[in-house]
Design a protein around this motif. Structure first.
Motif, PDB file in Angstrom:
ATOM      1  N   ALA A 266       0.862  -1.226   0.093  1.00 38.18           N
ATOM      2  CA  ALA A 266      -0.019   0.000   0.120  1.00 38.18           C
ATOM      3  C   ALA A 266       0.910   1.355  -0.084  1.00 38.18           C
ATOM      4  O   ALA A 266       0.378   2.250  -0.501  1.00 38.18           O
ATOM      5  CB  ALA A 266      -0.950   0.211   1.200  1.00 38.18           C
ATOM      6  N   SER A 267       1.862   1.288   0.460  1.00 39.81           N
ATOM      7  CA  SER A 267       2.948   2.487   0.635  1.00 39.81           C
ATOM      8  C   SER A 267       3.388   2.905  -0.580  1.00 39.81           C
ATOM      9  O   SER A 267       3.389   3.877  -1.189  1.00 39.81           O
ATOM     10  CB  SER A 267       4.137   2.232   1.268  1.00 39.81           C
ATOM     11  N   THR A 268       3.247   1.819  -1.652  1.00 36.87           N
ATOM     12  CA  THR A 268       3.488   2.229  -3.113  1.00 36.87           C
ATOM     13  C   THR A 268       2.708   3.089  -3.880  1.00 36.87           C
ATOM     14  O   THR A 268       2.486   3.573  -4.889  1.00 36.87           O
ATOM     15  CB  THR A 268       3.824   1.131  -4.177  1.00 36.87           C
ATOM     16  N   VAL A 269       1.278   2.939  -3.185  1.00 37.67           N
ATOM     17  CA  VAL A 269       0.203   3.667  -3.732  1.00 37.67           C
ATOM     18  C   VAL A 269       0.469   5.184  -3.675  1.00 37.67           C
ATOM     19  O   VAL A 269       0.181   5.886  -4.655  1.00 37.67           O
ATOM     20  CB  VAL A 269      -1.280   3.436  -3.070  1.00 37.67           C
ATOM     21  N   GLY A 270       0.760   5.841  -2.527  1.00 38.18           N
ATOM     22  CA  GLY A 270       0.998   6.968  -2.359  1.00 38.18           C
ATOM     23  C   GLY A 270       2.209   7.539  -3.503  1.00 38.18           C
ATOM     24  O   GLY A 270       2.119   8.684  -3.885  1.00 38.18           O
TER      25      GLY A 270
ATOM     26  N   ILE B 254       2.370   9.518   2.428  1.00 35.54           N
ATOM     27  CA  ILE B 254       2.252   8.005   2.099  1.00 35.54           C
ATOM     28  C   ILE B 254       1.478   7.258   3.467  1.00 35.54           C
ATOM     29  O   ILE B 254       0.653   6.276   3.272  1.00 35.54           O
ATOM     30  CB  ILE B 254       3.808   7.547   2.213  1.00 35.54           C
ATOM     31  N   PHE B 255       1.777   7.528   4.635  1.00 34.39           N
ATOM     32  CA  PHE B 255       0.852   7.198   5.715  1.00 34.39           C
ATOM     33  C   PHE B 255      -0.495   7.397   5.391  1.00 34.39           C
ATOM     34  O   PHE B 255      -1.394   6.407   5.688  1.00 34.39           O
ATOM     35  CB  PHE B 255       1.282   7.661   7.004  1.00 34.39           C
ATOM     36  N   THR B 256      -0.986   8.292   5.212  1.00 30.31           N
ATOM     37  CA  THR B 256      -2.412   8.917   4.839  1.00 30.31           C
ATOM     38  C   THR B 256      -2.978   8.216   3.536  1.00 30.31           C
ATOM     39  O   THR B 256      -3.948   7.571   3.876  1.00 30.31           O
ATOM     40  CB  THR B 256      -2.518  10.517   4.569  1.00 30.31           C
ATOM     41  N   VAL B 257      -2.211   7.993   2.729  1.00 34.92           N
ATOM     42  CA  VAL B 257      -2.491   7.166   1.621  1.00 34.92           C
ATOM     43  C   VAL B 257      -2.790   5.654   1.902  1.00 34.92           C
ATOM     44  O   VAL B 257      -3.696   5.231   1.369  1.00 34.92           O
ATOM     45  CB  VAL B 257      -1.693   7.403   0.387  1.00 34.92           C
ATOM     46  N   ILE B 258      -1.800   5.336   2.557  1.00 35.29           N
ATOM     47  CA  ILE B 258      -2.070   3.701   2.975  1.00 35.29           C
ATOM     48  C   ILE B 258      -3.469   3.550   3.723  1.00 35.29           C
ATOM     49  O   ILE B 258      -4.134   2.587   3.492  1.00 35.29           O
ATOM     50  CB  ILE B 258      -0.897   3.331   4.038  1.00 35.29           C
TER      51      ILE B 258
ATOM     52  N   SER C 284       6.347  11.610  -2.958  1.00 37.32           N
ATOM     53  CA  SER C 284       6.833  10.136  -3.063  1.00 37.32           C
ATOM     54  C   SER C 284       7.818   9.969  -1.821  1.00 37.32           C
ATOM     55  O   SER C 284       8.036   8.899  -1.400  1.00 37.32           O
ATOM     56  CB  SER C 284       7.465   9.461  -4.328  1.00 37.32           C
ATOM     57  N   SER C 285       8.356  11.191  -1.276  1.00 41.19           N
ATOM     58  CA  SER C 285       9.248  10.972   0.013  1.00 41.19           C
ATOM     59  C   SER C 285       8.566  11.702   1.187  1.00 41.19           C
ATOM     60  O   SER C 285       9.249  11.898   2.034  1.00 41.19           O
ATOM     61  CB  SER C 285      10.548  11.609  -0.479  1.00 41.19           C
TER      62      SER C 285
ATOM     63  N   VAL D 262       0.185  -0.906  11.943  1.00 39.15           N
ATOM     64  CA  VAL D 262       1.544  -0.914  11.570  1.00 39.15           C
ATOM     65  C   VAL D 262       2.279   0.170  10.602  1.00 39.15           C
ATOM     66  O   VAL D 262       3.425   0.446  10.540  1.00 39.15           O
ATOM     67  CB  VAL D 262       1.401  -2.473  10.890  1.00 39.15           C
ATOM     68  N   SER D 263       1.359   0.724   9.904  1.00 44.53           N
ATOM     69  CA  SER D 263       1.520   1.701   8.838  1.00 44.53           C
ATOM     70  C   SER D 263       2.254   2.857   9.443  1.00 44.53           C
ATOM     71  O   SER D 263       2.821   3.810   8.811  1.00 44.53           O
ATOM     72  CB  SER D 263       0.433   2.071   7.975  1.00 44.53           C
TER      73      SER D 263
END
Length: 469
Positions: free
Chosen positions: A100-104, A123-127, A117-118, A346-347
């Motif tokens: 799911a981290s790759t989604v963000g 990334i946490f929110t998108v997960i 992307s960094s 975990v995310s």
């Protein structure tokens, strides 16, 4: 009920390769430079082939639905059968956070804001948003049926082929780049640098490419002459996977400047290839959107898959009645909601660990460790069942007579598991030295907690937990 023998040799090769056709693992391969050739051969010969061959014998001898859990239960008893099914469920807590981290990251490129992307908080929110969205959609619709096959074609196979083709064209045009992860070739770089133990941890991430290799064994009964054709299919599949992954891995290693590769960002090599080969900028947006579709389809498939296996275990009495609840659509609601909550927790690692690369690698390695415990149980079960149930007919059998070949393959598999677990506990070289202790504590604690919970539940189980007919 006997299986119809309707699967060709080429069909089985296609199915086996389909399980592992993903572009997401290419950066983990690429960061190791020339050493990836050695790592891929180790992963294929010591890890993938032994497990695939043992699983083929076990699935043709014990074809009941449930796979590894059934094999281990028959060999080692109900307790270890439950531990197996439990670990195959909980490994997805870490694996799905990694996926799911790759989604963000992909979303940042789709909307032309690559700096996201960094951004750990993004990334946490998108997960959270992406996983809860696919979870809620799966409660209402059969998403695998709706998006399954075309999602894999659009999001996995086409991007992988494009990556390989562009990488080869780039290498022919530019040659080997001296500032890349390949640099000037030296024979010594084909083997791991034992002076940098942290680089060995990447072997664990590369082995993850083959995690789930036992799944294709469910088709062993469907192929004509499995004794001859199954090993051919498995060996051919693994060889093809090694070749395709190495072409992709080496060409990406050659394109990305040393020290800049982003493990969770599969869009990075497409951008480099696109700029160098004069492709229009919108190409990167389109390919990112395609891979994004593939990732969401994969997340969707995992929402219900392991949960459906676990509810069968719950119905048999291994878990309290609370876990046996289903919706009107027969969806195991308790498992689905628990996994969504745990994955959300975990995310948080993406906030705690400031570097996205490090968080991604830690998640990959944790998932591999849990898988390895399952593979150790499968290897022990394979040899145990030869003595405990020798009368069971196995359409595919390792060795015509005696148990020598099975002993060899089982011990080879246990050796590969031991090597993987050892290198997994070495802090990766991309971590700061101050994070080494925290890394080891996290991996050991996650493993002990996940196995410990299963053993504790099994110890506390009551006869009243079994679902009444």
């Amino acid at each position: 009920m006997p299986h119809s023998k309707n699967l060709t040799l080429f069909g089985l090769i296609g199915i086996t390769m389909a399980f592992f056709g993903t572009v997401r693992s290419v950066p983990t391969l690429s960061i190791t430079g020339w050493t990836q050739i050695f790592y891929m051969l180790v992963a294929a010969i010591l890890f993938a082939l032994p497990i695939a061959l043992m699983s083929a014998e076990l699935s043709t001898g014990f074809p009941e639905e449930g796979g590894p859990q059934v094999w281990v239960k028959n060999a080692l008893g109900q307790k270890w059968g439950f531990v197996t099914s439990w670990l195959l469920w909980v490994q997805m807590f870490f694996g799905m956070v990694m996926v799911a981290s790759t989604v963000g990251i992909l979303l940042g490129y789709v909307i032309n804001v690559p700096e996201l992307s960094s951004n750990n908080y993004f990334i946490f929110t998108v997960i959270l948003i992406s996983y809860w969205t696919v979870t809620l959609l799966n409660l209402k619709f059969d998403m695998v049926k709706i998006a399954g096959s075309w999602g894999a074609i659009i999001g996995v196979y086409i991007p992988f082929v494009i990556l390989v083709v562009l990488g080869v064209i780039y290498m022919f045009k530019n040659g080997i780049q001296t500032d890349s992860y390949l640099g000037h070739f030296k024979a010594s770089e084909l083997l791991p640098n034992l002076g940098d133990l942290g680089s060995l941890t990447y072997l664990s991430g590369i082995i993850f490419i083959f995690a789930g290799v036992e799944i294709s064994s469910v088709h062993a009964n469907e192929i004509e002459n499995p004794k001859r054709n199954y090993p051919i299919a498995v060996i051919a599949s693994v060889i093809l996977l090694v070749i395709f992954n190495l072409i992709a891995g080496l060409t990406v290693s050659n394109a990305v400047p040393m020290g800049t590769l982003e493990l969770a960002n599969i869009t990075q090599p497409y951008m480099i290839f696109s700029e160098n080969l004069g492709l229009p900028p919108i190409f990167v947006n389109i390919i990112s959107a395609m891979i994004l579709i593939g990732v969401l389809v994969q997340l969707s498939a995992w929402v219900l898959g392991p949960s459906k296996s676990m509810i069968k275990v719950a119905d048999e009495g291994s878990l309290p009645p609370f876990f046996q609840k289903r919706t009107k659509k027969n969806i195991p609601i308790t498992f689905v909601m628990i996994q969504a909550i745990v994955i959300s927790i975990v995310s948080v690692l993406y906030i705690v660990v400031p570097d996205v690369n490090s968080a991604f690698l830690i998640m990959t390695i944790t998932t591999t460790i849990l898988y390895c415990i399952v593979y150790a149980l499968i290897a022990i079960s394979a040899i145990r069942l030869r003595y405990k149930m020798p009368q069971v007919k196995r359409s595919f059998r390792l060795g015509s007579n005696g148990n020598g070949l099975m002993w060899f393959v089982s011990l080879l598999s246990l050796l590969s598991v031991a090597i993987t677990l050892t290198v997994s506990l070495i802090p990766p070289s991309i971590l700061d030295p101050g994070q080494y202790t925290g890394y080891i504590i996290f991996q050991v604690a996650a493993t002990i907690v996940m196995v410990g919970i299963a053993l504790m539940i099994n110890k506390l189980k009551k006869p009243s937990w079994k679902k009444s007919e």
